[in-house]
Structures are given as structure tokens and as C-alpha cells.
Design a protein around this motif. Structure first.
Motif, PDB file in Angstrom:
ATOM      1  N   UNK A  89      -4.843   7.571  39.266  1.00 27.02           N
ATOM      2  CA  UNK A  89      -5.136   7.202  40.652  1.00 27.02           C
ATOM      3  C   UNK A  89      -6.629   6.931  40.768  1.00 27.02           C
ATOM      4  N   UNK A  90      -6.972   5.789  41.339  1.00 27.05           N
ATOM      5  CA  UNK A  90      -8.363   5.312  41.361  1.00 27.05           C
ATOM      6  C   UNK A  90      -8.835   5.124  42.799  1.00 27.05           C
ATOM      7  N   UNK A 115      -3.306   2.648  42.045  1.00 20.51           N
ATOM      8  CA  UNK A 115      -2.618   3.432  41.013  1.00 20.51           C
ATOM      9  C   UNK A 115      -2.476   2.538  39.795  1.00 20.51           C
ATOM     10  N   UNK A 116      -3.077   2.980  38.706  1.00 16.87           N
ATOM     11  CA  UNK A 116      -3.130   2.199  37.473  1.00 16.87           C
ATOM     12  C   UNK A 116      -2.224   2.859  36.444  1.00 16.87           C
ATOM     13  N   UNK A 117      -1.240   2.122  35.923  1.00 15.43           N
ATOM     14  CA  UNK A 117      -0.276   2.660  34.961  1.00 15.43           C
ATOM     15  C   UNK A 117      -0.322   1.813  33.695  1.00 15.43           C
ATOM     16  N   UNK A 118      -0.538   2.456  32.539  1.00 12.26           N
ATOM     17  CA  UNK A 118      -0.649   1.716  31.285  1.00 12.26           C
ATOM     18  C   UNK A 118       0.130   2.391  30.166  1.00 12.26           C
ATOM     19  N   UNK A 119       0.409   1.609  29.149  1.00 11.68           N
ATOM     20  CA  UNK A 119       0.943   2.141  27.905  1.00 11.68           C
ATOM     21  C   UNK A 119      -0.173   2.938  27.232  1.00 11.68           C
ATOM     22  N   UNK A 125      -0.816  -2.957  30.863  1.00  8.27           N
ATOM     23  CA  UNK A 125      -0.228  -2.494  32.119  1.00  8.27           C
ATOM     24  C   UNK A 125       1.270  -2.255  31.995  1.00  8.27           C
ATOM     25  N   UNK A 126       1.742  -1.225  32.663  1.00  7.47           N
ATOM     26  CA  UNK A 126       3.169  -0.924  32.751  1.00  7.47           C
ATOM     27  C   UNK A 126       3.518  -0.891  34.231  1.00  7.47           C
ATOM     28  N   UNK A 130       5.183   3.577  40.994  1.00  9.03           N
ATOM     29  CA  UNK A 130       4.487   3.196  42.225  1.00  9.03           C
ATOM     30  C   UNK A 130       3.112   2.590  41.946  1.00  9.03           C
ATOM     31  N   UNK A 131       3.048   1.800  40.890  1.00  9.14           N
ATOM     32  CA  UNK A 131       1.809   1.082  40.569  1.00  9.14           C
ATOM     33  C   UNK A 131       1.361   0.253  41.766  1.00  9.14           C
TER      34      UNK A 131
END
Length: 325
Positions: A89-90, A115-119, A125-126, A130-131
Motif C-alpha cells: 500500500x503506497x 495498492x501495488x501488487x507484483x510477482x 504487475x499482478x 484490489x490493485x
């Protein structure tokens, strides 16, 4: 006389073989699995610089003012463990001296939550958990592990799209060397905002949907090659309003030639990069090399000892010769 291997020689030989097997295991199996984006991150980076911004009290753009950008990144450990991804969370706030210190980020000149979601392995990015917003590109907030000397596709959250950052050699930050990447963003329409027509040069209209435009004088990022951590960052954001269909900026909302990491943030990022890089180097290079050398020496010594063994006199029964008549 008979020779028999001693327990000590067998132990030495076995230990040497074990270390020889362990060495490639550390380099090829353990290190790649150690290269995973952390999920329990909690860091704050601060940018400062001077520039212009629209003062809502004065209803005009003021110039040569200090601008501070504060970015806080916190990992959502629970969602990360459930998804197997890195969920961060940024919070990013843009402040003037008037709004600092800000007890509430809503009081800032500008505040965003993402909200940043990554592998965790590739840093790609994934799209889950709730990205927000929908991210693309190869890097944002950090580069992948083992950064290459090539261009990267970087996500610009203000632009809402990607930017190509070109490799520009190396640069030392606080005495620590990293890989330098630079790029610019041409003026691009990013959205609309309902404002009084007089603000954008349309006095006969009441409220108009003014066009929001964004550009960047220059992006400069310096990344630790092994971990991908950013140890230095500088940006030159420019955000303006234009009348609907207009070709010229009517209002400057924010403009700075350069806003960069403070010296304190640089030192903190360098210390983190140095520590993490050292651990990866230990697992991927130092320990495998040490294990290989020690294993080879012990295996040779053990093999020699086993081959030589210890001399034992034959038993009386085995030493007796048959009687002949």
C-alpha cells in the motif's frame, strides 16, 4: 598386513562431498529463492525541491516555493501470504511549508493512495488483491532483481501509463555505486476537472471541464544492481489546466524542474541496499565459493586417508602357513 579406513578419514571424506554438493545448491537453488520482493516492508522516502504550485487561498500560482513529496510504502503481510504476491500500500503526499507537518494527509496539496501488487520473483504487475490503479510495465517503486544495463518500462502513476527509462551508465550515491536510468514525459492529457471558467480563460462560462495535462522535465533513478532497490530518485513534474480544447496551459497547478531524494533518504536507501545486496552476495557467491574450496580440500584429504588407511598386523590364524610333509 591389512589396511582399514578409519572413522576420521570417512568423516573427512563425507564432509568434503557434502560441501561440494552444497556449493552449487546455494548458488543455483537457495539464492534464486532468496531473491523475493519482501512483503513486510515499511519505508518512507522524502523528496524535496523548489517550484511553483497553485495556492488555493491566493487563487493564483505562487513561485519559488519549497515542495516536499513524502511516499510511505507498507506491505500488507496478510494479503501477501494469502495471494503469494507482494502487496504494497503506497501513500504519496505533496506538501508545501504551509501544510507540513501534516497531521492529516487530506490537508496536503495533493494526496493519493495506491495498492501495488507484483510477482515476488519477476517484479511484474499482478492484477489481483484490489490493485489500484491498474499497473503495467516492468518496474515501479523498485527494479527487478539483477538489474540489466538496458532500457526499462517504468510505470508513472501521475501519467497513468508507462515511460521508457534509458540506461545511462553508473552513478555513485553516498559513495555507493548504482545503475542510472533517465527519461522524460511529454505534455499529455491525463483527465478533466470541473473548475470556474474564469480560471482557464473562459469568463463567459460558469463551470467548465478543464483539461488536466501532465509532463515531466526529467526522471532520474539510480538502482542497486543486485536488489533493484532505488537509492536515488529525482523527478521534474509539471501539472497544468487548459481550457476545453485549448492548446496552451492556462493554470499551473504544480511545476518543478527537480525534486529529489533528501540526503537522509539517500543514506537510508543505500544502507538497505548494501545490507540486502550483501546477504544475497553471501548466499550466492561467498558461501558457494567457500564451500566448493573447502569441500574440494576435505574430499582430497579424506580420499587420501581412506586410501592409505591404517596398517594392522595379520592375526595369528591368518599368518600361520600350512604344514607340508
Amino acid at each position: 598386513m591389512r589396511r582399514r579406513a578409519t572413522p576420521f578419514s570417512l568423516i573427512i571424506l563425507g564432509l568434503g562431498v557434502f560441501l561440494l554438493v552444497l556449493a552449487p545448491l546455494l548458488a543455483w537453488y537457495v539464492e534464486p529463492r532468496a531473491q523475493r520482493t519482501p512483503v513486510d516492508i515499511d519505508t518512507t522516502t522524502v523528496f524535496t525541491g523548489t517550484g511553483s504550485y497553485f495556492d488555493t487561498d491566493e487563487i493564483e500560482t505562487v513561485h519559488d516555493k519549497k515542495i516536499t513529496i513524502t511516499r510511505q510504502v507498507r506491505g500488507d503481510v496478510s494479503d501477501s501470504e494469502k495471494s503469494g504476491r507482494a502487496v504494497w500500500d503506497v501513500s504519496t503526499s505533496v506538501d508545501t511549508d504551509r501544510s507540513l507537518p501534516a497531521a492529516d494527509p487530506h490537508d496536503s496539496l495533493q494526496w493519493t493512495m495506491e495498492r501495488w501488487v507484483t510477482d515476488r520473483k519477476t517484479n511484474e504487475p499482478v492484477h489481483c488483491c484490489e490493485e489500484k490503479p491498474y499497473f503495467e510495465g516492468e518496474a515501479y517503486l523498485k527494479f527487478p532483481f539483477d538489474v540489466q544495463k538496458r532500457s526499462y518500462i517504468w510505470w508513472d502513476n501521475t501519467l497513468g501509463s508507462t515511460v521508457t527509462l534509458a540506461y545511462k551508465g553508473t552513478k555513485r550515491v553516498q559513495g555507493y555505486e548504482g545503475l542510472r536510468f533517465t527519461g522524460t514525459v511529454p505534455a499529455t492529457k491525463t483527465g478533466t476537472r470541473l473548475v470556474p471558467g474564469t480560471l482557464v480563460g473562459v469568463p463567459d462560462a460558469g463551470q467548465v471541464l478543464a483539461e488536466e495535462w501532465y509532463s515531466n522535465h526529467g526522471v532520474e533513478l539510480v538502482a542497486d544492481q543486485r536488489t533493484g532497490r532505488i537509492i536515488y530518485a529525482a523527478i521534474g513534474p509539471r501539472k497544468t489546466l487548459r481550457a476545453p480544447g485549448g492548446e496552451k496551459d492556462a493554470v499551473v497547478l504544480l511545476d518543478s524542474e527537480r525534486i529529489a531524494f533528501t540526503p537522509e533518504t539517500q543514506r537510508e536507501q543505500v544502507d538497505l541496499a548494501d545490507t540486502d545486496s550483501g546477504l544475497l552476495r553471501l548466499v550466492g557467491r561467498t558461501l558457494p565459493l567457500g564451500a566448493a574450496i573447502a569441500g574440494f580440500v576435505l574430499a582430497v584429504v579424506g580420499a587420501v586417508l581412506v586410501t592409505r588407511g591404517r596398517s594392522h598386523p595379520d592375526t595369528p590364524e591368518s599368518s600361520q602357513q600350512p604344514l607340508t610333509m
